[in-house]
Design an enzyme around this catalytic site. Sequence first.
Site, short mmCIF file in Angstrom:
data_model
loop_
_atom_site.label_atom_id
_atom_site.label_comp_id
_atom_site.label_asym_id
_atom_site.label_seq_id
_atom_site.Cartn_x
_atom_site.Cartn_y
_atom_site.Cartn_z
N SER A 1 9.02 -56.72 -3.19
CA SER A 1 7.91 -57.60 -2.87
C SER A 1 6.68 -57.03 -3.57
O SER A 1 6.65 -55.82 -3.87
CB SER A 1 7.66 -57.60 -1.36
OG SER A 1 6.42 -58.19 -1.03
N TYR B 1 5.66 -53.44 6.82
CA TYR B 1 6.35 -54.11 5.71
C TYR B 1 5.99 -53.47 4.37
O TYR B 1 6.84 -53.23 3.52
CB TYR B 1 5.99 -55.59 5.74
CG TYR B 1 6.71 -56.46 4.73
CD1 TYR B 1 8.09 -56.65 4.81
CD2 TYR B 1 6.01 -57.09 3.71
CE1 TYR B 1 8.75 -57.46 3.89
CE2 TYR B 1 6.66 -57.91 2.78
CZ TYR B 1 8.03 -58.09 2.89
OH TYR B 1 8.68 -58.89 1.96
#
Length: 248
Positions: A133, A146
């Site tokens: 990501s 995250y």
Amino acid sequence: MKPVAVVTGASSGIGAATALLLAENGFHVVAVARRPERLAELAAKHNGIETLVIDVTSQQDVAVLTERLSGKPVEVLVCNAGGAFDFDMVIDSDPELWMKTYDVNVVGSVRCIKAIVPIMSGHGKGHVVIITSTAGQVAYENGGSYVAAKHGEVALARTLRLELSGQPIRVTEIAPGMVKTDEFALTRFSGDREKAAKIYAGVAKPLTDADVAEAIRWSVMLPEHFNIDSMTIRPVAQAAQHKVHRVQ
Ligand code: 8X3
């Protein structure tokens, strides 16, 4: 026999789109996820998709994957299973959710890599694609668990590439930015649709799961000597993590 591609987190979003696209492009796909009914829906779309219900956070489950694939011409592993489970400032965050996020994103990928790479080595060919990501490149407020996990996954991809040097196995990291899928934001905000919708508010065209699947397909279908180390993909409206153009 068709080359085999294993896709984790295949029950929805990027995983499901990738499983379908790789099946359409001549792979025999083993679609791996926890939810049998979702996998059945996916398998109904293409006869080149085989399903396996496992949880990548369970070592026992992943052993079943090894058993199923042993001796098969496994050429691709897409480590896509993952997700975000909170949107909290570090000081307010739940350490258990940090553990959960790290387990599914990082350790889950490690488990699958340990299960599949020896099979690729035996086959003499392979490609590990790790879906990270843009959260693996920069930090953002409320993203701690995250962001940390995705930085960990980037480190995993880099380490693995070094360690596989000399073997005919490629390692690619694909880092998507803003992708509008059915579940990512909803999971992060514990099912709160209003909060989830705000993430994409006014963004003309966020990336779709099919866009990311196309980047994966392109990477794995390149000639065997051609390795994409890392690919960052974002919608045009997202010039950088914190710079998103929104139409009011
Ligand atoms: C998802 C992208 O910006 O929500 O991996 O971290 S972001």
